[in-house]
Design a protein around this motif. Structure first.
Motif: not given
Length: 367
Positions: A27, A30-31, A152, A231, A234
């Motif tokens: 997460a 991917n962010v 993030a 995902s 994210a």
């Protein structure tokens, strides 16, 4: 003997060295694996493809983007089709992150010390690069999880500052929501530039397989389960970051809103300074996420083709050289960010959308 050597190398290379990743690692990576995620929702199907194809062949994992390309197009053709475009995407992004980090540091300095000695942009880029020289020597993807997490969080805070400040400022007088270009030529070039910028937003899908490669996988619990969770989280986080900024920024400033909404604000100074500092922290993490697959490629080439011995010294030299090259290009070409439209059309969109669709078609035909 060859298989044993290959396994030993996989345990040293940054993408496959640590298989202890989980959904929240996915997460946070991917962010921040792209700073223009607003078009991601149009590519949700493409993300599904990549996650599912990671282990489409029983007993085998496509840990790297080019490995899937080689399976679909052949050993040689797949390598030559994918690697140049993927490098263009990842190196291009890292150069932009260098520029963004240096520019934001300069803005922070100018706001905090308005009467201080003027310092030129190249020095701030070198300050930003000094952090990357250190972080680039972290061994693998999972070792930068803390950096990704901080980046993030900075994304969330920066985005919240941008849209809340826009709301407080209120709709500006005499704003226009029409076309910002007055001539036919301007409209055409603006349209084409916009398409390239949107294409640049596709760049993050180039490292989906590499992120998924950091996760353990068993028959009972394949890696795609955690990757799906990461995902999905994210996408939610990015939606919370980007959509309010886009909506309220356009509402308040109209068609002349800046690419970076915070540029439109002049005060309070402390808030703008803090926002720029948050951007620096964010792109520090983004640089590392995009650089790690490049390190993996370079180190694989040096060990397998140049017959170098896997060692800490090789890693330090390789990664330090890479950071130095991206720093030099950022300093030499401070307008590099304006080339995103061109890069988007040439490499970002093809590797993230067109090529992955070809993968699916080829694999479908093979089966």
């Amino acid at each position: 003997m060859e298989n044993t050597k290959s396994e030993d190398l996989s345990g040293w290379l940054p993408i496959t060295a640590n298989r202890k990743g989980n959904w929240w690692f996915a997460a946070i990576h991917n962010v921040i694996d792209g700073w223009c995620w607003y078009s991601r929702f149009t590519l949700w199907f493409e993300m599904i493809e990549m996650i599912e194809m990671h282990e489409i062949v029983p007993g085998k994992r496509f840990d790297r983007y080019h490995e899937l390309g080689q399976y679909a197009f052949g050993e040689k053709l797949g390598l030559w089709v994918i690697v140049p475009q993927q490098l263009m995407v990842q190196v291009g992004c890292d150069i932009v992150f260098m520029l963004t980090g240096g520019s934001s540091l300069m803005k922070f300095y100018n706001i905090v010390y308005p009467s201080g000695q003027p310092v030129k942009l190249p020095y701030f880029i070198m300050m930003y690069a000094s952090v990357q020289f250190f972080l680039s020597n972290l061994p693998d993807f999972n070792s930068i999880a803390g950096v990704s997490f901080a980046a993030a969080i900075m994304s969330l805070i920066y985005s919240a500052i941008a849209w809340i400040a826009s709301l407080i400022k209120g709709v500006q007088p005499d704003i226009s929501y029409g076309n910002r270009y007055n001539t036919d030529a301007g409209q055409i070039f603006g349209f084409l530039s916009g398409l390239g910028t949107v294409a640049f937003a596709f760049s993050g899908h180039n490292i989906v397989l590499e992120i998924q490669a950091t996760m353990p996988s068993t028959t009972e619990k394949p890696s795609k389960i955690d990757m799906w969770k990461g995902s999905f989280i994210a996408y939610i986080v990015v939606a919370l970051c980007d959509f309010p900024v886009a909506i309220f920024g356009y509402l308040v400033f109209g068609s002349h809103v800046e690419d970076n909404v915070m540029i439109s604000f002049e005060k309070p100074g402390w808030l703008i300074a803090a926002a720029n500092l948050f951007v620096v922290i964010h792109v520090i993490g983004s640089y590392q996420v995009f650089a790690m697959p490049v390190f993996d490629m370079l180190e694989s080439f040096l060990v397998l083709k140049m017959k170098c011995k896997p060692s800490s010294a090789l890693r330090v030299v390789t990664r330090t050289t890479y950071v130095g090259i991206t720093m030099f290009i950022a300093i030499a070409f401070p307008f590099f960010g304006s080339l995103l439209g061109v890069l988007g059309g040439v490499a970002f969109a093809p590797t993230s959308f067109y090529v992955s669709t070809k993968y699916l078609l080829h694999i479908f035909i093979l089966y």
